[in-house]
Scaffold this motif. Structure first.
Motif, PDB file in Angstrom:
ATOM      1  N   ALA A  85       0.863  -1.182   0.000  1.00 45.76           N
ATOM      2  CA  ALA A  85       0.000   0.000   0.000  1.00 45.76           C
ATOM      3  C   ALA A  85       0.899   1.231   0.000  1.00 45.76           C
ATOM      4  N   HIS A  86       0.897   1.984  -1.107  1.00 47.31           N
ATOM      5  CA  HIS A  86       1.762   3.164  -1.216  1.00 47.31           C
ATOM      6  C   HIS A  86       1.147   4.119  -2.222  1.00 47.31           C
ATOM      7  N   THR A  87       1.199   5.409  -1.930  1.00 48.73           N
ATOM      8  CA  THR A  87       0.501   6.399  -2.745  1.00 48.73           C
ATOM      9  C   THR A  87       1.275   6.837  -3.991  1.00 48.73           C
ATOM     10  N   TYR A  88       2.474   6.265  -4.223  1.00 46.43           N
ATOM     11  CA  TYR A  88       3.248   6.628  -5.419  1.00 46.43           C
ATOM     12  C   TYR A  88       4.222   5.484  -5.700  1.00 46.43           C
ATOM     13  N   VAL A  89       3.782   4.505  -6.517  1.00 48.96           N
ATOM     14  CA  VAL A  89       4.602   3.306  -6.693  1.00 48.96           C
ATOM     15  C   VAL A  89       5.900   3.582  -7.441  1.00 48.96           C
ATOM     16  N   GLY A  90       5.961   4.691  -8.159  1.00 47.79           N
ATOM     17  CA  GLY A  90       7.195   5.050  -8.859  1.00 47.79           C
ATOM     18  C   GLY A  90       8.337   5.387  -7.927  1.00 47.79           C
ATOM     19  N   GLY A 117       8.869   9.574 -16.943  1.00 52.57           N
ATOM     20  CA  GLY A 117       9.481  10.765 -16.378  1.00 52.57           C
ATOM     21  C   GLY A 117      10.421  10.434 -15.231  1.00 52.57           C
ATOM     22  N   GLU A 118      10.956  11.463 -14.625  1.00 59.19           N
ATOM     23  CA  GLU A 118      11.968  11.310 -13.581  1.00 59.19           C
ATOM     24  C   GLU A 118      11.450  10.573 -12.357  1.00 59.19           C
ATOM     25  N   TYR A 119      10.141  10.712 -12.063  1.00 57.45           N
ATOM     26  CA  TYR A 119       9.588  10.131 -10.840  1.00 57.45           C
ATOM     27  C   TYR A 119       8.730   8.890 -11.082  1.00 57.45           C
ATOM     28  N   GLY A 120       8.575   8.500 -12.328  1.00 54.66           N
ATOM     29  CA  GLY A 120       7.894   7.247 -12.626  1.00 54.66           C
ATOM     30  C   GLY A 120       6.389   7.291 -12.417  1.00 54.66           C
ATOM     31  N   CYS A 121       5.814   6.107 -12.160  1.00 54.76           N
ATOM     32  CA  CYS A 121       4.367   5.951 -12.036  1.00 54.76           C
ATOM     33  C   CYS A 121       3.835   6.662 -10.796  1.00 54.76           C
ATOM     34  N   SER A 122       2.852   7.535 -10.987  1.00 59.27           N
ATOM     35  CA  SER A 122       2.308   8.330  -9.886  1.00 59.27           C
ATOM     36  C   SER A 122       1.087   7.690  -9.235  1.00 59.27           C
ATOM     37  N   ARG A 123       0.753   6.466  -9.630  1.00 60.99           N
ATOM     38  CA  ARG A 123      -0.441   5.815  -9.096  1.00 60.99           C
ATOM     39  C   ARG A 123      -0.140   5.050  -7.820  1.00 60.99           C
ATOM     40  N   SER A 124      -1.201   4.470  -7.233  1.00 58.41           N
ATOM     41  CA  SER A 124      -1.097   3.870  -5.897  1.00 58.41           C
ATOM     42  C   SER A 124      -1.182   2.348  -5.918  1.00 58.41           C
ATOM     43  N   ASP A 125      -0.415   1.733  -5.012  1.00 58.86           N
ATOM     44  CA  ASP A 125      -0.558   0.342  -4.567  1.00 58.86           C
ATOM     45  C   ASP A 125      -0.057  -0.704  -5.578  1.00 58.86           C
ATOM     46  N   ALA A 146      -6.480   2.106  -8.732  1.00 60.30           N
ATOM     47  CA  ALA A 146      -5.572   1.299  -7.926  1.00 60.30           C
ATOM     48  C   ALA A 146      -6.097  -0.141  -7.825  1.00 60.30           C
ATOM     49  N   PRO A 147      -5.188  -1.122  -7.703  1.00 58.64           N
ATOM     50  CA  PRO A 147      -3.737  -0.970  -7.619  1.00 58.64           C
ATOM     51  C   PRO A 147      -3.093  -0.679  -8.978  1.00 58.64           C
ATOM     52  N   ALA A 148      -2.091   0.177  -8.939  1.00 57.96           N
ATOM     53  CA  ALA A 148      -1.419   0.575 -10.175  1.00 57.96           C
ATOM     54  C   ALA A 148      -0.721  -0.602 -10.828  1.00 57.96           C
TER      55      ALA A 148
END
Length: 226
Positions: A85-90, A117-125, A146-148
């Protein structure tokens, strides 16, 4: 239907099932069908652990969880399933280590970097299984909602690195958050190995008895010949 002497299913057969099969051959002179044969696919062996551990935010310091496996055998294949469970899997990196041998595999390495991009996937879980047999890389996943990352995917580095090692001992999963601003936790993880079990004490005893009897018979034959 075809001329080949083997057949490989396009997808794995469900476990805990007995399958029956036979072959029908046909040529200009007629046809014939073989007797029925069967084989069993055993239920998967799963070693699971509910970790429920918080992942330190944005410091790159991993949270670690250890699992001990007492069964003995030689690994042929290994799959890793995990729920995160994480709000930014990237932000996430995931490593799996066989502590007994020191072998480490980077199974997830900031999904979407650099493709998104530099920070990757911005989706969750994450609710996924990592398997070398999967065709889609986990690094390319970023689904909505979610889940991403959900499903079965190939890991960042192949889990075949563990092939040939013993399954017994401690296994460690490590998760680190490489960017600040989002939090989460390792909920649970499972290992599903394919391995050749070591013979139990009863099998070894039976083998020893058979060898002893064979040796006695051999000696008797030699005495009789002499």
């Amino acid at each position: 239907t075809g001329t080949a002497t083997t057949h490989t299913p396009t997808s794995p057969l469900p476990g805990d099932t007995t399958y029956f099969w036979r072959v029908r051959v046909t040529n200009p002179c007629g046809s014939d069908t073989s007797a029925s044969r069967s084989f069993a696919v055993e239920a998967p062996t799963l070693y699971c652990q509910n970790a429920n551990l918080s992942i330190p935010d944005g410091v790159g310091i991993p949270v670690n969880d250890l699992m001990e496996i007492g069964d003995a055998g030689t690994l042929d294949d290994l799959q890793l399933s995990l729920i995160v469970a994480h709000t930014y899997v990237g932000d996430l990196r995931v490593n799996l280590t066989h502590v007994e041998t020191g072998t480490t595999v980077d199974v997830i390495d900031r999904p979407g970097v650099p493709a998104l991009g530099e920070y990757g996937c911005s989706r969750s879980d994450i609710d996924a299984t990592l398997s070398d047999a999967a065709s889609s890389p986990v690094e390319d996943q970023c689904a909505v909602p979610a889940p991403a990352i959900s499903g079965t995917f190939s890991p960042n580095s192949p889990l075949s690195a563990f092939a040939g090692e013993g399954i017994d001992g401690f296994w460690r999963i490590s998760l680190s958050d490489e960017a600040e601003g989002d939090t989460g936790q390792l909920v649970s993880w499972c290992l599903e190995p394919t391995y050749v079990p070591e013979p139990g004490a009863s099998v070894m005893l039976a083998s020893g008895i058979l060898l002893m009897l064979a040796e006695r018979r051999f000696r008797r034959r030699r005495l009789h010949q002499d």
